[in-house]
Design a protein around this motif. Structure first.
Motif, PDB file in Angstrom:
ATOM      1  N   ALA A 150      19.638   0.516  -1.664  1.00  0.00           N
ATOM      2  CA  ALA A 150      19.088  -0.833  -1.855  1.00  0.00           C
ATOM      3  C   ALA A 150      17.773  -0.741  -2.625  1.00  0.00           C
ATOM      4  CB  ALA A 150      18.865  -1.511  -0.516  1.00  0.00           C
ATOM      5  N   VAL A 151      17.650  -1.519  -3.679  1.00  0.00           N
ATOM      6  CA  VAL A 151      16.429  -1.504  -4.497  1.00  0.00           C
ATOM      7  C   VAL A 151      16.071  -2.927  -4.911  1.00  0.00           C
ATOM      8  CG1 VAL A 151      16.927   0.804  -5.414  1.00  0.00           C
ATOM      9  CG2 VAL A 151      17.632  -1.222  -6.716  1.00  0.00           C
ATOM     10  N   ILE A 198      -1.178 -11.185  10.765  1.00  0.00           N
ATOM     11  CA  ILE A 198       0.048 -11.892  11.126  1.00  0.00           C
ATOM     12  C   ILE A 198       1.281 -11.347  10.424  1.00  0.00           C
ATOM     13  CG2 ILE A 198      -1.150 -14.024  11.723  1.00  0.00           C
ATOM     14  CD1 ILE A 198      -0.218 -15.116   8.947  1.00  0.00           C
ATOM     15  N   GLY A 199       1.095 -10.385   9.534  1.00  0.00           N
ATOM     16  CA  GLY A 199       2.252  -9.810   8.860  1.00  0.00           C
ATOM     17  C   GLY A 199       1.826  -8.722   7.893  1.00  0.00           C
ATOM     18  N   GLY A 200       2.816  -7.979   7.407  1.00  0.00           N
ATOM     19  CA  GLY A 200       2.505  -6.935   6.440  1.00  0.00           C
ATOM     20  C   GLY A 200       3.668  -6.005   6.205  1.00  0.00           C
ATOM     21  N   LEU A 201       3.439  -5.025   5.347  1.00  0.00           N
ATOM     22  CA  LEU A 201       4.439  -4.002   5.051  1.00  0.00           C
ATOM     23  C   LEU A 201       3.703  -2.726   4.654  1.00  0.00           C
ATOM     24  CD1 LEU A 201       4.510  -3.610   1.696  1.00  0.00           C
ATOM     25  CD2 LEU A 201       5.735  -5.774   1.831  1.00  0.00           C
ATOM     26  N   TYR A 202       4.447  -1.618   4.682  1.00  0.00           N
ATOM     27  CA  TYR A 202       3.860  -0.359   4.219  1.00  0.00           C
ATOM     28  C   TYR A 202       4.938   0.481   3.540  1.00  0.00           C
ATOM     29  CZ  TYR A 202       5.974   2.459   7.964  1.00  0.00           C
ATOM     30  OH  TYR A 202       6.869   3.114   8.786  1.00  0.00           O
ATOM     31  N   GLY A 203       4.471   1.466   2.760  1.00  0.00           N
ATOM     32  CA  GLY A 203       5.386   2.368   2.072  1.00  0.00           C
ATOM     33  C   GLY A 203       4.604   3.409   1.285  1.00  0.00           C
ATOM     34  N   LEU A 204       5.316   4.162   0.457  1.00  0.00           N
ATOM     35  CA  LEU A 204       4.710   5.226  -0.343  1.00  0.00           C
ATOM     36  C   LEU A 204       4.851   4.910  -1.822  1.00  0.00           C
ATOM     37  CD1 LEU A 204       5.517   6.733   2.407  1.00  0.00           C
ATOM     38  CD2 LEU A 204       5.461   8.789   1.030  1.00  0.00           C
ATOM     39  N   ALA A 205       3.876   5.351  -2.590  1.00  0.00           N
ATOM     40  CA  ALA A 205       3.949   5.249  -4.047  1.00  0.00           C
ATOM     41  C   ALA A 205       4.259   6.623  -4.621  1.00  0.00           C
ATOM     42  CB  ALA A 205       2.639   4.717  -4.624  1.00  0.00           C
ATOM     43  N   ILE A 206       5.346   6.703  -5.382  1.00  0.00           N
ATOM     44  CA  ILE A 206       5.753   7.926  -6.060  1.00  0.00           C
ATOM     45  C   ILE A 206       5.828   7.596  -7.544  1.00  0.00           C
ATOM     46  CG2 ILE A 206       7.493   9.743  -6.258  1.00  0.00           C
ATOM     47  CD1 ILE A 206       6.182   9.715  -3.529  1.00  0.00           C
ATOM     48  N   GLY A 207       4.761   7.909  -8.292  1.00  0.00           N
ATOM     49  CA  GLY A 207       4.730   7.505  -9.696  1.00  0.00           C
ATOM     50  C   GLY A 207       4.805   5.993  -9.800  1.00  0.00           C
ATOM     51  N   GLN A 208       5.755   5.482 -10.588  1.00  0.00           N
ATOM     52  CA  GLN A 208       5.928   4.037 -10.758  1.00  0.00           C
ATOM     53  C   GLN A 208       6.995   3.463  -9.833  1.00  0.00           C
ATOM     54  OE1 GLN A 208       6.658   3.982 -15.024  1.00  0.00           O
ATOM     55  NE2 GLN A 208       4.578   3.243 -15.407  1.00  0.00           N
ATOM     56  N   VAL A 209       7.228   4.139  -8.721  1.00  0.00           N
ATOM     57  CA  VAL A 209       8.185   3.686  -7.706  1.00  0.00           C
ATOM     58  C   VAL A 209       7.438   3.445  -6.401  1.00  0.00           C
ATOM     59  CG1 VAL A 209      10.294   4.237  -6.419  1.00  0.00           C
ATOM     60  CG2 VAL A 209      10.015   5.046  -8.786  1.00  0.00           C
ATOM     61  N   PHE A 210       7.663   2.289  -5.784  1.00  0.00           N
ATOM     62  CA  PHE A 210       7.132   2.044  -4.445  1.00  0.00           C
ATOM     63  C   PHE A 210       8.283   2.159  -3.464  1.00  0.00           C
ATOM     64  CE2 PHE A 210       5.893  -0.409  -0.741  1.00  0.00           C
ATOM     65  CZ  PHE A 210       4.594   0.048  -0.528  1.00  0.00           C
ATOM     66  N   CYS A 211       8.152   3.064  -2.502  1.00  0.00           N
ATOM     67  CA  CYS A 211       9.193   3.307  -1.504  1.00  0.00           C
ATOM     68  C   CYS A 211       8.843   2.525  -0.243  1.00  0.00           C
ATOM     69  CB  CYS A 211       9.296   4.790  -1.190  1.00  0.00           C
ATOM     70  SG  CYS A 211       9.572   5.827  -2.641  1.00  0.00           S
ATOM     71  N   GLY A 212       9.458   1.364  -0.076  1.00  0.00           N
ATOM     72  CA  GLY A 212       9.169   0.519   1.070  1.00  0.00           C
ATOM     73  C   GLY A 212       9.729   1.107   2.349  1.00  0.00           C
ATOM     74  N   ASP A 265      12.033   0.868  -3.844  1.00  0.00           N
ATOM     75  CA  ASP A 265      13.121   1.429  -3.045  1.00  0.00           C
ATOM     76  C   ASP A 265      13.128   0.745  -1.684  1.00  0.00           C
ATOM     77  OD1 ASP A 265      15.003   3.015  -1.746  1.00  0.00           O
ATOM     78  OD2 ASP A 265      13.579   4.641  -1.361  1.00  0.00           O
ATOM     79  N   ALA A 266      14.241   0.121  -1.337  1.00  0.00           N
ATOM     80  CA  ALA A 266      14.378  -0.547  -0.046  1.00  0.00           C
ATOM     81  C   ALA A 266      15.358   0.200   0.875  1.00  0.00           C
ATOM     82  CB  ALA A 266      14.828  -1.989  -0.236  1.00  0.00           C
ATOM     83  N   GLN A 267      15.853   1.344   0.416  1.00  0.00           N
ATOM     84  CA  GLN A 267      16.646   2.280   1.215  1.00  0.00           C
ATOM     85  C   GLN A 267      18.039   1.760   1.555  1.00  0.00           C
ATOM     86  OE1 GLN A 267      14.080   3.416   4.490  1.00  0.00           O
ATOM     87  NE2 GLN A 267      12.781   4.648   3.172  1.00  0.00           N
ATOM     88  N   VAL A 268      18.176   0.983   2.629  1.00  0.00           N
ATOM     89  CA  VAL A 268      19.502   0.573   3.118  1.00  0.00           C
ATOM     90  C   VAL A 268      19.604  -0.948   3.084  1.00  0.00           C
ATOM     91  CG1 VAL A 268      21.113   0.633   5.056  1.00  0.00           C
ATOM     92  CG2 VAL A 268      19.630   2.614   4.601  1.00  0.00           C
ATOM     93  N   MET A 269      20.651  -1.462   2.465  1.00  0.00           N
ATOM     94  CA  MET A 269      20.823  -2.901   2.330  1.00  0.00           C
ATOM     95  C   MET A 269      21.062  -3.563   3.685  1.00  0.00           C
ATOM     96  SD  MET A 269      20.829  -5.412   0.188  1.00  0.00           S
ATOM     97  CE  MET A 269      21.257  -4.867  -1.474  1.00  0.00           C
ATOM     98  N   ASN A 270      20.478  -4.756   3.850  1.00  0.00           N
ATOM     99  CA  ASN A 270      20.789  -5.605   4.986  1.00  0.00           C
ATOM    100  C   ASN A 270      20.709  -7.056   4.512  1.00  0.00           C
ATOM    101  OD1 ASN A 270      18.042  -6.592   5.250  1.00  0.00           O
ATOM    102  ND2 ASN A 270      17.526  -4.686   6.308  1.00  0.00           N
ATOM    103  N   PRO A 271      21.178  -8.031   5.306  1.00  0.00           N
ATOM    104  CA  PRO A 271      21.197  -9.417   4.841  1.00  0.00           C
ATOM    105  C   PRO A 271      19.820  -9.957   4.461  1.00  0.00           C
ATOM    106  CG  PRO A 271      22.659  -9.161   6.724  1.00  0.00           C
ATOM    107  CD  PRO A 271      21.917  -7.859   6.585  1.00  0.00           C
ATOM    108  N   HIS A 272      18.774  -9.560   5.178  1.00  0.00           N
ATOM    109  CA  HIS A 272      17.429 -10.042   4.868  1.00  0.00           C
ATOM    110  C   HIS A 272      16.990  -9.554   3.492  1.00  0.00           C
ATOM    111  CE1 HIS A 272      13.339 -11.360   5.369  1.00  0.00           C
ATOM    112  NE2 HIS A 272      12.878 -10.127   5.266  1.00  0.00           N
ATOM    113  N   LEU A 273      17.182  -8.264   3.212  1.00  0.00           N
ATOM    114  CA  LEU A 273      16.814  -7.724   1.903  1.00  0.00           C
ATOM    115  C   LEU A 273      17.639  -8.382   0.793  1.00  0.00           C
ATOM    116  CD1 LEU A 273      16.508  -3.914   2.726  1.00  0.00           C
ATOM    117  CD2 LEU A 273      14.643  -5.559   2.427  1.00  0.00           C
ATOM    118  N   ALA A 277      17.401  -8.049  -3.235  1.00  0.00           N
ATOM    119  CA  ALA A 277      17.689  -6.617  -3.349  1.00  0.00           C
ATOM    120  C   ALA A 277      19.085  -6.400  -3.929  1.00  0.00           C
ATOM    121  CB  ALA A 277      17.583  -5.941  -1.989  1.00  0.00           C
ATOM    122  N   LYS A 278      19.225  -5.304  -4.671  1.00  0.00           N
ATOM    123  CA  LYS A 278      20.506  -4.922  -5.263  1.00  0.00           C
ATOM    124  C   LYS A 278      20.957  -3.590  -4.693  1.00  0.00           C
ATOM    125  CE  LYS A 278      19.372  -7.100  -9.700  1.00  0.00           C
ATOM    126  NZ  LYS A 278      19.201  -6.878 -11.164  1.00  0.00           N
TER     127      LYS A 278
END
Length: 237
Positions: free
Chosen positions: A66-67, A144-158, A189-197, A202-203
């Protein structure tokens, strides 16, 4: 031939993602540890850890992947109108530890979380070394909300997101997209698809296509000010 690898505590290269099992989808390796160099090596090669507190460390590279493409995240008209009315502040890298703690809270109808203390300690270390980042949404002084992930070059891994008020996590996603576009990032990068993504745009793409994109983008330089602590003005026109 698909195969499952077993890692020890000596740092070693990960096996090719193409060797990951199809059932369960994407399981590639078991064991090892969460030291920074191993985690960075994993994300650099399209692999991520995901395991429960009573499991060994499990490493995954699912197919499909999922991306999001920055600029193609779906922010509906109704959501734009809703967010414009909120007096929320959005920041970058202001409260990474608190965002992880929020993401670690069990969801409704869930009894536990995969964001264990072990995971939190490991990713806090990545944050301190400038590799892991957070987006925070505030109402006054309350997170009240947020997200985190890693930056690898020009890719953000959520990795994960959370909300304590309706649509606060979506505000974080909108802010992330806006920021990444301005800074020249090409992939989320969103890893694994789910209905919310999927509802956010997300594709699902083939793993081989994801690995190809990652290999093209992971060494690209980014503006050194990209992840400095700052406030973000969400542009919703």
């Amino acid at each position: 031939m698909k195969s499952l690898s077993f890692l020890n505590h000596e740092f070693e290269a990960f096996p090719s993602p193409e060797l990951a099992l199809t059932d369960p989808n994407g399981l590639l390796a078991i064991g090892g540890d969460l030291r920074p160099e191993r985690l960075l090596s994993a994300y650099y090669n399209g692999i991520f850890p995901w395991f429960n507190s009573d499991d060994p460390i499990l490493w995954w590279s699912p197919d499909p992947r999922a991306v999001f493409i920055p600029g193609e995240v779906h922010i509906s008209t109704s959501l734009r109108k809703y967010l414009k009315k909120q007096p929320w502040r959005i920041t970058i890298n202001h409260a990474f530890t608190d965002v992880m703690a929020g993401c670690a809270q069990p969801r409704e109808k869930q009894s536990g979380t995969w964001i264990t203390q072990e995971i939190q300690i490991a990713y806090r270390e990545l944050h301190h070394t400038g590799h892991a980042h957070s987006i925070e949404v505030w109402e006054g002084e309350r997170l009240i909300g947020g997200l985190y992930g890693l930056a690898i070059g020009q890719v953000f891994c959520g990795e994960s997101m959370f909300h304590r008020k309706t649509n606060a996590s979506k505000a974080a996603v909108a802010a992330l997209q806006q920021h990444l576009l301005k800074m020249g990032f090409k992939l989320i990068d969103a890893q694994v698809m789910n209905p919310h993504l999927e509802s956010l745009g997300a594709k699902a793409i083939k793993r081989i296509d994801f690995i190809t994109l990652l290999s093209e983008l992971r060494n690209n330089p980014v503006d050194p000010t990209t992840w400095t602590t700052k406030e973000v003005i969400l542009e919703l026109e």
